[in-house]
Design an enzyme around this catalytic site. Structure first.
Site, PDB file in Angstrom:
ATOM      1  N   GLY A  11       0.901  -1.274   0.264  1.00 57.15           N
ATOM      2  CA  GLY A  11      -0.115   0.107   0.034  1.00 57.15           C
ATOM      3  C   GLY A  11       1.029   1.386   0.256  1.00 57.15           C
ATOM      4  O   GLY A  11       2.308   1.257  -0.753  1.00 57.15           O
ATOM      5  N   CYS A  12       0.581   2.559   0.670  1.00 60.69           N
ATOM      6  CA  CYS A  12       1.045   3.716   0.738  1.00 60.69           C
ATOM      7  C   CYS A  12       2.478   3.714   1.098  1.00 60.69           C
ATOM      8  O   CYS A  12       2.020   2.892   2.248  1.00 60.69           O
ATOM      9  CB  CYS A  12       0.446   4.773   1.492  1.00 60.69           C
ATOM     10  SG  CYS A  12       0.852   5.691   1.872  1.00 60.69           S
ATOM     11  N   PHE A  13       3.774   3.982   0.546  1.00 59.57           N
ATOM     12  CA  PHE A  13       4.846   3.730   1.176  1.00 59.57           C
ATOM     13  C   PHE A  13       4.823   4.546   2.413  1.00 59.57           C
ATOM     14  O   PHE A  13       5.924   3.961   3.566  1.00 59.57           O
ATOM     15  CB  PHE A  13       6.081   3.775   0.251  1.00 59.57           C
ATOM     16  CG  PHE A  13       6.170   4.824  -0.443  1.00 59.57           C
ATOM     17  CD1 PHE A  13       5.786   6.009  -0.512  1.00 59.57           C
ATOM     18  CD2 PHE A  13       6.580   5.137  -1.928  1.00 59.57           C
ATOM     19  CE1 PHE A  13       5.375   7.294  -2.234  1.00 59.57           C
ATOM     20  CE2 PHE A  13       6.348   6.437  -2.852  1.00 59.57           C
ATOM     21  CZ  PHE A  13       5.897   7.343  -2.324  1.00 59.57           C
TER      22      PHE A  13
END
Length: 173
Positions: A11-13
């Site tokens: 997902g979002c880093f």
């Protein structure tokens, strides 16, 4: 001191940095893009979902302090391994869960860990996290690095949009 690298997409880093960055033996965690066909993509390009890249973190670690097996366990504990189409509020290919392996030893560890997770019965749905050979990794723009330190309020908002509750439900036992 010899370091090794691990690459994980979950997902979002922004949300993938802190759990690794705060662990003993981790030398550096870099947010970036990997797995796609565009050379040196920008964030603006990756978010169009046309580059083939996923947001990921590259972790430099000291294997005498933390093992790759331990990193894989930390990784599972940050993700929903049953969701192939993104993670939490982040949807689409650039947010898919992937363990990018550097060599056959990492592949064997990741495959065994995924199999054990599937057989554990922790999840009713199948484990769909992919295990793929690492491709070139491109660091993200500076403003994406160490985001949890730079913008803790926004980071907390990201964490509270599904990830934190999921982790508490499935991983805090």
């Amino acid at each position: 001191m010899k370091t090794e690298t691990a690459i994980f997409a979950g997902g979002c880093f922004w949300c993938m940095v802190k759990p690794f960055d705060t662990y003993p033996g981790i030398k550096k965690v870099i947010s970036g893009y990997t797995g796609g066909h565009t050379v040196a993509p920008t964030y603006e390009e990756v978010k169009t979902q046309t580059t083939g890249h996923t947001e990921a973190v590259l972790i430099e670690f000291d294997p005498t302090i933390v093992s790759y097996e331990q990193l894989v366990e930390i990784y599972w504990n940050q993700t929903d391994p049953t969701d192939a189409m993104g993670q939490f509020q982040d949807r689409g290919d650039s947010y898919r869960p992937v363990i990018f392996v550097q060599n056959e030893e990492q592949r064997a560890i990741a495959l065994a860990s995924r199999k054990a997770l599937q057989e554990s019965g922790r999840f009713e749905k199948p484990i769909v996290t992919q295990i793929e050979t690492a491709k070139p990794f491109y660091p993200a723009e500076d403003y994406h690095q160490d985001f949890y330190k730079k913008d803790p309020v926004r980071f907390e908002l990201e964490e509270n949009s599904g990830r934190k509750a999921f982790i508490e439900k499935y991983w805090q036992n």
